[in-house]
Structure formats: C-alpha cells, structure tokens
Design a protein around this motif. Structure first.
Motif, PDB file in Angstrom:
ATOM      1  N   THR A 190       0.847  -1.194   0.000  1.00 60.78           N
ATOM      2  CA  THR A 190       0.000   0.000   0.000  1.00 60.78           C
ATOM      3  C   THR A 190       0.880   1.239   0.000  1.00 60.78           C
ATOM      4  OG1 THR A 190      -1.712  -1.187   1.211  1.00 60.78           O
ATOM      5  CG2 THR A 190      -1.856   1.206   1.219  1.00 60.78           C
ATOM      6  N   PHE A 191       0.490   2.203  -0.800  1.00 59.34           N
ATOM      7  CA  PHE A 191       1.216   3.460  -0.931  1.00 59.34           C
ATOM      8  C   PHE A 191       0.294   4.601  -0.517  1.00 59.34           C
ATOM      9  CE2 PHE A 191       2.667   0.439  -4.056  1.00 59.34           C
ATOM     10  CZ  PHE A 191       4.046   0.478  -3.933  1.00 59.34           C
ATOM     11  N   ASP A 192       0.712   5.376   0.472  1.00 53.99           N
ATOM     12  CA  ASP A 192       0.021   6.616   0.828  1.00 53.99           C
ATOM     13  C   ASP A 192       0.784   7.727   0.125  1.00 53.99           C
ATOM     14  OD1 ASP A 192      -1.976   5.587   2.580  1.00 53.99           O
ATOM     15  OD2 ASP A 192      -0.410   5.261   4.077  1.00 53.99           O
ATOM     16  N   HIS A 193       0.247   8.218  -0.957  1.00 53.87           N
ATOM     17  CA  HIS A 193       0.959   9.156  -1.806  1.00 53.87           C
ATOM     18  C   HIS A 193       1.097  10.516  -1.118  1.00 53.87           C
ATOM     19  CE1 HIS A 193       0.789   6.122  -4.868  1.00 53.87           C
ATOM     20  NE2 HIS A 193      -0.507   6.031  -4.679  1.00 53.87           N
ATOM     21  N   PRO A 194       2.313  11.084  -1.137  1.00 55.14           N
ATOM     22  CA  PRO A 194       2.544  12.332  -0.406  1.00 55.14           C
ATOM     23  C   PRO A 194       1.919  13.563  -1.058  1.00 55.14           C
ATOM     24  CG  PRO A 194       4.550  11.660  -1.539  1.00 55.14           C
ATOM     25  CD  PRO A 194       3.545  10.547  -1.711  1.00 55.14           C
ATOM     26  N   ILE A 195       1.652  13.509  -2.345  1.00 57.79           N
ATOM     27  CA  ILE A 195       1.054  14.665  -3.021  1.00 57.79           C
ATOM     28  C   ILE A 195      -0.429  14.739  -2.661  1.00 57.79           C
ATOM     29  CG2 ILE A 195       0.397  15.658  -5.255  1.00 57.79           C
ATOM     30  CD1 ILE A 195       2.906  14.371  -6.423  1.00 57.79           C
ATOM     31  N   ARG A 196      -0.848  15.917  -2.232  1.00 52.12           N
ATOM     32  CA  ARG A 196      -2.272  16.208  -2.060  1.00 52.12           C
ATOM     33  C   ARG A 196      -2.595  17.345  -3.004  1.00 52.12           C
ATOM     34  NH1 ARG A 196      -3.952  16.992   3.996  1.00 52.12           N
ATOM     35  NH2 ARG A 196      -3.397  19.073   3.334  1.00 52.12           N
ATOM     36  N   ARG A 197      -3.864  17.467  -3.380  1.00 53.16           N
ATOM     37  CA  ARG A 197      -4.220  18.489  -4.359  1.00 53.16           C
ATOM     38  C   ARG A 197      -5.563  19.099  -4.034  1.00 53.16           C
ATOM     39  NH1 ARG A 197      -5.652  20.916  -8.736  1.00 53.16           N
ATOM     40  NH2 ARG A 197      -4.388  20.865 -10.585  1.00 53.16           N
ATOM     41  N   THR A 198      -5.593  20.415  -3.929  1.00 54.23           N
ATOM     42  CA  THR A 198      -6.849  21.132  -3.776  1.00 54.23           C
ATOM     43  C   THR A 198      -7.398  21.400  -5.172  1.00 54.23           C
ATOM     44  OG1 THR A 198      -6.123  22.130  -1.704  1.00 54.23           O
ATOM     45  CG2 THR A 198      -7.971  23.197  -2.849  1.00 54.23           C
ATOM     46  N   VAL A 199      -8.622  20.936  -5.408  1.00 55.41           N
ATOM     47  CA  VAL A 199      -9.265  21.068  -6.713  1.00 55.41           C
ATOM     48  C   VAL A 199      -9.865  22.461  -6.821  1.00 55.41           C
ATOM     49  CG1 VAL A 199     -11.051  20.155  -8.241  1.00 55.41           C
ATOM     50  CG2 VAL A 199      -9.761  18.601  -6.751  1.00 55.41           C
ATOM     51  N   THR A 200      -9.561  23.131  -7.918  1.00 58.08           N
ATOM     52  CA  THR A 200     -10.039  24.502  -8.118  1.00 58.08           C
ATOM     53  C   THR A 200     -11.163  24.565  -9.146  1.00 58.08           C
ATOM     54  OG1 THR A 200      -8.513  25.033  -9.906  1.00 58.08           O
ATOM     55  CG2 THR A 200      -7.701  25.347  -7.644  1.00 58.08           C
ATOM     56  N   GLU A 201     -11.841  25.686  -9.154  1.00 60.36           N
ATOM     57  CA  GLU A 201     -12.861  25.934 -10.176  1.00 60.36           C
ATOM     58  C   GLU A 201     -12.226  25.890 -11.565  1.00 60.36           C
ATOM     59  OE1 GLU A 201     -16.262  29.231 -11.353  1.00 60.36           O
ATOM     60  OE2 GLU A 201     -14.646  29.812  -9.981  1.00 60.36           O
ATOM     61  N   THR A 202     -11.033  26.451 -11.691  1.00 57.15           N
ATOM     62  CA  THR A 202     -10.339  26.446 -12.987  1.00 57.15           C
ATOM     63  C   THR A 202     -10.089  25.023 -13.467  1.00 57.15           C
ATOM     64  OG1 THR A 202      -9.314  28.569 -12.506  1.00 57.15           O
ATOM     65  CG2 THR A 202      -8.266  27.220 -14.209  1.00 57.15           C
ATOM     66  N   ASP A 203      -9.640  24.138 -12.562  1.00 53.95           N
ATOM     67  CA  ASP A 203      -9.433  22.733 -12.944  1.00 53.95           C
ATOM     68  C   ASP A 203     -10.696  22.163 -13.567  1.00 53.95           C
ATOM     69  OD1 ASP A 203      -6.871  22.635 -11.702  1.00 53.95           O
ATOM     70  OD2 ASP A 203      -7.762  22.036  -9.796  1.00 53.95           O
ATOM     71  N   ASN A 204     -11.805  22.353 -12.875  1.00 55.95           N
ATOM     72  CA  ASN A 204     -13.076  21.768 -13.296  1.00 55.95           C
ATOM     73  C   ASN A 204     -13.568  22.355 -14.619  1.00 55.95           C
ATOM     74  OD1 ASN A 204     -15.446  20.143 -12.961  1.00 55.95           O
ATOM     75  ND2 ASN A 204     -16.514  21.972 -12.274  1.00 55.95           N
ATOM     76  N   VAL A 205     -13.572  23.670 -14.720  1.00 52.92           N
ATOM     77  CA  VAL A 205     -14.093  24.309 -15.931  1.00 52.92           C
ATOM     78  C   VAL A 205     -13.194  24.014 -17.128  1.00 52.92           C
ATOM     79  CG1 VAL A 205     -14.627  26.530 -17.028  1.00 52.92           C
ATOM     80  CG2 VAL A 205     -15.370  26.074 -14.677  1.00 52.92           C
ATOM     81  N   LEU A 206     -11.884  24.105 -16.933  1.00 51.70           N
ATOM     82  CA  LEU A 206     -10.962  23.844 -18.040  1.00 51.70           C
ATOM     83  C   LEU A 206     -11.075  22.398 -18.528  1.00 51.70           C
ATOM     84  CD1 LEU A 206      -8.738  25.005 -19.837  1.00 51.70           C
ATOM     85  CD2 LEU A 206      -7.092  24.319 -18.088  1.00 51.70           C
ATOM     86  N   PHE A 207     -11.039  21.441 -17.603  1.00 48.25           N
ATOM     87  CA  PHE A 207     -11.140  20.033 -17.990  1.00 48.25           C
ATOM     88  C   PHE A 207     -12.471  19.758 -18.687  1.00 48.25           C
ATOM     89  CE2 PHE A 207     -12.036  15.575 -17.509  1.00 48.25           C
ATOM     90  CZ  PHE A 207     -10.816  14.966 -17.735  1.00 48.25           C
TER      91      PHE A 207
END
Length: 151
Positions: free
Chosen positions: A14-31
């Motif tokens: 099992t891997f607990d990945h060190p990167i965390r990411r806050t999802v932004t409005e820009t991420d959602n709209v652009l994708f």
C-alpha cells in the motif's frame, strides 16, 4: 521516488501518496470544456443552485479519476510502466466540490507474469481518493503492463 519494478511489488503493498491536491474551479471548468462536456452539473452554478441536491457545481468525475491516477504515478509506475491496460470498477461514492483537497492511496491487489513478455508482468492497483473530511470520493482498479527489474 521512481516507480516500482514488477518484481518489487507484492499483493497487499500500500502506498500513501505524499502529493495532495486542492481542486479549483479552474481545474473543473478547463477540464470540462477541453473535453467538450456540456453538463450543467459542472458549468452552470445557477442551474445547480436551483435544480440539484448539491446546490453548487460538482467537479467532473473524469477529472477526479485522472487526478487520482496521476497522483499515484510517482510511487508506482514512473519509468517502469509499459502501458496502461484499463480501468475497472470505477466508482464515485461522494461528489468532489471546488476547494476540496484530495489525497490518494494505492494498493497492489493482483500480480501476474506476462505469458508473452518474460521481462514484464501485469499489475492491478486499487486507487482510492479521499477528501479533506476523509470521505471516500473515488475508487478504481487499474491494470498495467509493468517492466521487471533489468538483470
């Protein structure tokens, strides 16, 4: 950290990945717009306020899936993957909203030697994404062709 060779993995790792990411409005709209998805759930705040149980836009689940798998790459398949073979049992038990911070964990759930490629094997990972409240928001099984450690 580089990815793991097929022969370095064991079922249950099992891997607990060190990167965390806050999802932004820009991420959602652009994708959402880049993939030509016209769903009001991702783009129309007024529609969501008036016509959905969430009261606001929710993040495109394809973005959530891509982010979850992408976060896993550094510790699992970076430099050792040959090809992604597929995703199975993709589920989104809770929605992701703008401002949610996601963390990801990965478990090796199956390993199989390749019958046609003696220097490679097939690994199946289960990826799980959680929001800042520790709620499961996404899960999938991903199979990939992975190189063995060079001799």
């Amino acid at each position: 950290m580089a990815g793991k060779w097929f022969d370095e993995l064991q079922v249950g790792d099992t891997f607990d990945h060190p990167i965390r990411r806050t999802v932004t409005e820009t991420d959602n709209v652009l994708f959402t717009t880049m993939t030509h998805n016209p769903a009001q759930l991702h783009l129309d705040e007024e529609y969501c306020r008036e016509h959905t149980e969430f009261g606001t836009r929710i993040v495109n689940s394809c973005f959530t899936l891509s982010l979850m798998v992408g976060i896993s790459v550094a510790e699992t398949t970076l430099g050792t993957a040959v090809a992604n073979l597929g995703w199975d049992e993709v589920r989104f038990p809770k929605p992701v909203f703008h401002g949610d911070t996601l963390r990801v964990e990965t478990e090796v759930i199956a390993l199989r030697e390749s019958r046609s490629r003696p220097d490679q094997g097939i690994v199946t990972f289960e990826h799980r994404a959680f929001n800042q409240k520790d709620e499961l928001v996404a899960v999938c099984k991903r199979s990939g062709l992975q190189r063995k450690k060079p001799v």
